[in-house]
Write a protein that holds these residues in place. Structure first.
Motif, mmCIF file in Angstrom:
data_model
loop_
_atom_site.group_PDB
_atom_site.id
_atom_site.type_symbol
_atom_site.label_atom_id
_atom_site.label_comp_id
_atom_site.label_asym_id
_atom_site.label_seq_id
_atom_site.Cartn_x
_atom_site.Cartn_y
_atom_site.Cartn_z
ATOM 1 N N GLY A 155 0.577 -0.931 -0.428
ATOM 2 C CA GLY A 155 0.505 -0.220 -0.208
ATOM 3 C C GLY A 155 0.677 1.365 0.097
ATOM 4 N N CYS A 156 2.366 1.742 0.645
ATOM 5 C CA CYS A 156 2.821 2.565 0.749
ATOM 6 C C CYS A 156 3.721 2.899 -0.499
ATOM 7 C CB CYS A 156 4.046 2.407 2.028
ATOM 8 S SG CYS A 156 2.824 2.077 3.388
ATOM 9 N N VAL A 157 4.161 1.250 -1.146
ATOM 10 C CA VAL A 157 4.566 1.562 -2.600
ATOM 11 C C VAL A 157 3.894 2.592 -3.464
ATOM 12 C CG1 VAL A 157 5.738 0.452 -4.261
ATOM 13 C CG2 VAL A 157 6.384 -0.056 -1.950
ATOM 14 N N THR A 158 2.381 1.822 -3.316
ATOM 15 C CA THR A 158 1.399 2.611 -4.429
ATOM 16 C C THR A 158 0.886 3.712 -4.154
ATOM 17 O OG1 THR A 158 1.013 0.193 -5.183
ATOM 18 C CG2 THR A 158 -0.574 1.778 -5.311
ATOM 19 N N LEU A 159 0.879 4.234 -2.584
ATOM 20 C CA LEU A 159 1.046 5.565 -2.594
ATOM 21 C C LEU A 159 1.597 6.573 -2.930
ATOM 22 C CD1 LEU A 159 -1.362 4.724 0.473
ATOM 23 C CD2 LEU A 159 -2.143 5.595 -2.303
ATOM 24 N N ALA A 160 3.121 6.034 -2.562
ATOM 25 C CA ALA A 160 4.294 6.836 -2.604
ATOM 26 C C ALA A 160 4.850 6.801 -3.689
ATOM 27 C CB ALA A 160 5.380 6.273 -1.947
ATOM 28 N N LYS A 161 4.089 6.112 -4.921
ATOM 29 C CA LYS A 161 4.494 6.489 -6.150
ATOM 30 C C LYS A 161 3.769 7.771 -6.666
ATOM 31 C CE LYS A 161 7.235 5.193 -8.685
ATOM 32 N NZ LYS A 161 7.996 6.370 -9.275
ATOM 33 N N MET A 162 2.747 7.013 -6.278
ATOM 34 C CA MET A 162 1.129 8.105 -6.624
ATOM 35 C C MET A 162 1.077 9.392 -6.786
ATOM 36 S SD MET A 162 -2.690 8.248 -5.189
ATOM 37 C CE MET A 162 -2.333 9.055 -3.798
ATOM 38 N N LEU A 163 1.979 9.944 -5.394
ATOM 39 C CA LEU A 163 2.674 10.679 -4.938
ATOM 40 C C LEU A 163 3.798 11.668 -5.499
ATOM 41 C CD1 LEU A 163 1.334 10.374 -1.149
ATOM 42 C CD2 LEU A 163 0.269 11.618 -2.202
ATOM 43 N N GLY A 164 4.242 10.902 -6.563
ATOM 44 C CA GLY A 164 5.125 11.542 -6.904
ATOM 45 C C GLY A 164 7.046 10.354 -6.263
ATOM 46 N N ALA A 165 6.794 10.713 -5.197
ATOM 47 C CA ALA A 165 7.938 9.987 -4.664
ATOM 48 C C ALA A 165 9.315 9.158 -5.804
ATOM 49 C CB ALA A 165 7.222 9.488 -2.878
ATOM 50 N N GLU A 166 10.269 9.071 -4.761
ATOM 51 C CA GLU A 166 10.935 7.870 -5.614
ATOM 52 C C GLU A 166 11.103 6.903 -4.310
ATOM 53 O OE1 GLU A 166 16.469 7.377 -6.193
ATOM 54 O OE2 GLU A 166 15.283 9.264 -6.201
ATOM 55 N N VAL A 167 10.926 5.578 -4.723
ATOM 56 C CA VAL A 167 10.514 4.349 -3.943
ATOM 57 C C VAL A 167 11.814 3.770 -3.511
ATOM 58 C CG1 VAL A 167 9.252 2.392 -3.407
ATOM 59 C CG2 VAL A 167 7.968 4.529 -3.928
ATOM 60 N N ILE A 168 12.494 3.150 -2.971
ATOM 61 C CA ILE A 168 13.107 2.880 -1.720
ATOM 62 C C ILE A 168 12.286 1.149 -1.314
ATOM 63 C CG2 ILE A 168 15.408 2.132 -1.425
ATOM 64 C CD1 ILE A 168 14.733 5.572 -1.737
ATOM 65 N N ALA A 169 12.044 0.162 -1.965
ATOM 66 C CA ALA A 169 11.661 -1.093 -1.554
ATOM 67 C C ALA A 169 12.493 -2.047 -1.358
ATOM 68 C CB ALA A 169 10.392 -1.658 -2.197
ATOM 69 N N ALA A 170 12.107 -2.637 0.758
ATOM 70 C CA ALA A 170 13.021 -3.589 1.098
ATOM 71 C C ALA A 170 12.365 -5.244 0.818
ATOM 72 C CB ALA A 170 13.224 -3.655 2.707
ATOM 73 N N ALA A 171 12.976 -5.905 0.562
ATOM 74 C CA ALA A 171 12.164 -7.344 0.307
ATOM 75 C C ALA A 171 12.986 -8.212 0.356
ATOM 76 C CB ALA A 171 11.513 -7.322 -1.196
ATOM 77 N N GLY A 172 12.440 -10.029 1.017
ATOM 78 C CA GLY A 172 13.054 -10.679 1.387
ATOM 79 C C GLY A 172 13.933 -11.760 0.775
ATOM 80 N N SER A 173 13.625 -11.265 -0.381
ATOM 81 C CA SER A 173 13.713 -12.627 -1.633
ATOM 82 C C SER A 173 13.856 -11.700 -3.334
ATOM 83 C CB SER A 173 12.450 -13.121 -2.131
ATOM 84 O OG SER A 173 11.870 -13.015 -2.418
ATOM 85 N N ALA A 174 14.281 -12.778 -4.125
ATOM 86 C CA ALA A 174 14.870 -11.986 -5.696
ATOM 87 C C ALA A 174 13.637 -11.702 -6.728
ATOM 88 C CB ALA A 174 16.016 -12.739 -6.529
#
Length: 515
Positions: free
Chosen positions: A348-367
């Motif tokens: 949800g944060c990834v989706t909304l941050a992109k909508m707001l025009g941010a440069e998104v750096i997401a942390a995940a646990g697998s390729a």
């Protein structure tokens, strides 16, 4: 909970005999499972590290080894003998996270304390204590008082007090966690030197993976328990209960005196019942063909929004919307780091941050999750299992500066807590924000206030969601400004499989169950 054992980079001691053996140990507090079927060994003369997130049972396991707590199931053997090792202080010594020095006693008197219950006379106790203080580099400070010493010196006193009984095994519960990095490195060197000198076995608990690698011959990693299935401290759920917080559907029946709603209306349910609490916890929820809700929980669904999309919104996307949009925490062009990006709130944060025009750096646990987050629109993805996210941000954007606004991230979204808290502070630029709406890895993390004042960091909390958040999200879906990340849609008879997938972290976004 399971234990995963890995070898450190190289062996420092190899003997056949095990100083500590833990076999199939489990521990529960009421219905809360703290440890489940844990087995491990510490060979004689070795250093064993127990690593894991806050709340995963590390200290409980150490207390069971020490005999300070009893396991519900399983066995603990010290040098091959089962029993309660604390009955013989010549065998096991315990160094706590706090130094626990007695302020009215001198350093040498504090060191003697552990010998006073034994048979040694005063002269021998003093002789032993002076030797322990010399071994830990405190010669000349014997008659000082605790308040006259630095934090590092107090830790040395605590270590001397643990060593004065000449232990066969030394247990340590995050003993150096409150020291600054330079002093911690010095204590690491001291511990290894003394361990080699005394040929003792050391078992210690730590949050710090680097500390474990530096000190240990063997590392045991405790995985966080799946609290959404097995219970979370502080939440008392009346059982039996039908689970399921988020739900959407058609009205099939309307109660007496209910106005403005009719059979067949398409509705999203706000899961918070204003009188009884959350559905799925304090009263029956939506994991069923039908559910009973209060009329004031209903929100009309616009055309163009599916039931699956609407049912994905409340707890995850509603929380993200309030944190990012309602509180106005993200501006176009902001560098936004999102920890736990593959979960419901995270996507949800990834989706909304992109909508707001941010440069998104997401942390995940697998390729696999990394690729899927990129497909969602994340500009960069960090695999936190092999990359330190804080160091990555600093290498990418520069080190945050105290006298300017250069370097670092503008915003870090952290609803994990635990070991990720201080690294989050370290990579935020001056005047940046740390957003928090939960603490899935531990609600009581180590804190370092220096970063908050030195870099003027704003820590902004956000709690829950409201009808206006949910209505706004449905409008964003209707106008195709955002898309909800749904991993799978399962039939009701496969609901347990959906829970398993969430527990085992196989999911990106939401799982929806349909009747």
């Amino acid at each position: 909970m399971n234990a995963v054992t890995t070898q450190a980079m190289f062996e420092k001691a190899t003997t056949v005999r095990n100083a500590v053996e833990v076999e199939h140990v489990s521990k529960h507090y009421g219905k809360l499972a703290v440890l489940e079927d844990i087995s491990l060994t510490a060979p004689s003369g070795s250093v064993l590290a127990i690593v894991g997130a806050s709340g995963c049972g590390k200290s409980t396991l150490l207390n069971i080894i020490a005999g300070l707590a009893q396991a519900d199931q399983g066995d603990v053997r010290i040098d091959g003998v089962a029993g309660e090792p604390t009955h013989d202080t010549r065998v096991v010594s315990y160094m706590f996270q706090e130094d626990r020095l007695l302020p009215w006693r001198t350093i040498v008197a504090n060191t003697e304390f552990g010998l006073e219950a034994g048979s040694l006379n005063a002269e021998r106790r003093r002789e032993r204590s002076l030797a322990a203080l010399k071994m830990t580099g405190l010669e000349g400070f014997e008659h000082a008082y605790p308040h006259e010493l630095s934090g590092g010196m107090r830790s040395r006193v605590a270590l001397a007090r643990s060593l004065v009984v000449k232990p066969y095994i030394l247990l340590m519960d995050e003993p150096f966690s409150k020291l600054d990095p330079q002093m911690r490195s010095q204590m690491h060197a001291e511990l290894l030197r003394i361990r080699e000198q005394l040929k003792m076995t050391v078992v210690f608990v730590t949050h710090d993976v680097e500390e474990a690698i530096v000190l240990a011959d063997k590392v045991v990693v405790l995985r966080p328990r799946p609290f959404t299935v097995k219970g979370m401290p502080g939440i008392k759920v009346p059982l039996p209960v039908v689970i399921g917080l988020d739900m959407a559907g058609e009205i099939t029946e309307v109660g007496d005196n209910v106005e403005n709603w009719s059979v067949g209306a398409r509705v999203l349910v706000n899961p918070l019942n204003k009188k009884k609490g959350l559905m799925g916890e304090m009263l029956d929820g939506g994991m069923a063909q039908y559910c009973l809700v209060s009329a004031d929980q209903l929100i009309a669904m616009p055309e163009g929004v599916t039931f699956e999309e609407a049912a994905s919104l409340p707890v995850a996307y509603g929380t993200a919307h309030r944190m990012l949009v309602t509180h106005n925490t993200i501006k176009p062009g902001d560098r936004v780091v999102i920890l736990g990006a593959s979960g419901g709130v995270g996507t949800g944060c990834v989706t909304l941050a992109k909508m707001l025009g941010a440069e998104v750096i997401a942390a995940a646990g697998s390729a696999d999750k990394a690729e899927r987050l990129k497909a969602m629109g994340a500009d960069h993805v960090i695999n936190y299992r092999d990359t330190d996210f804080s160091k990555w941000v600093i290498e990418k954007y520069g080190k945050p500066q105290r006298r300017s606004y250069e370097g670092g991230a503008d915003v870090v979204i952290n609803f994990t807590g635990g070991d990720t808290w201080v690294p989050s502070l370290k990579c935020i630029k001056r005047g940046g924000s740390l957003l928090v709406c939960g603490a899935t890895a531990g609600h009581d993390p180590k804190e370092d206030l220096r970063y908050i004042w030195s870099f003027e960091i704003r820590v902004i909390g956000s709690n829950s969601f409201y009808d206006d958040n949910l209505a706004a999200l449905m409008e964003l879906i209707r106008t195709k400004k955002i898309a909800v990340q749904i991993d799978k849609v399962l039939p009701l008879e496969q609901a347990a499989e959906g829970l398993r997938m969430i527990r085992d972290r196989e999911v990106l976004g939401k799982i929806v169950v349909t009747p």
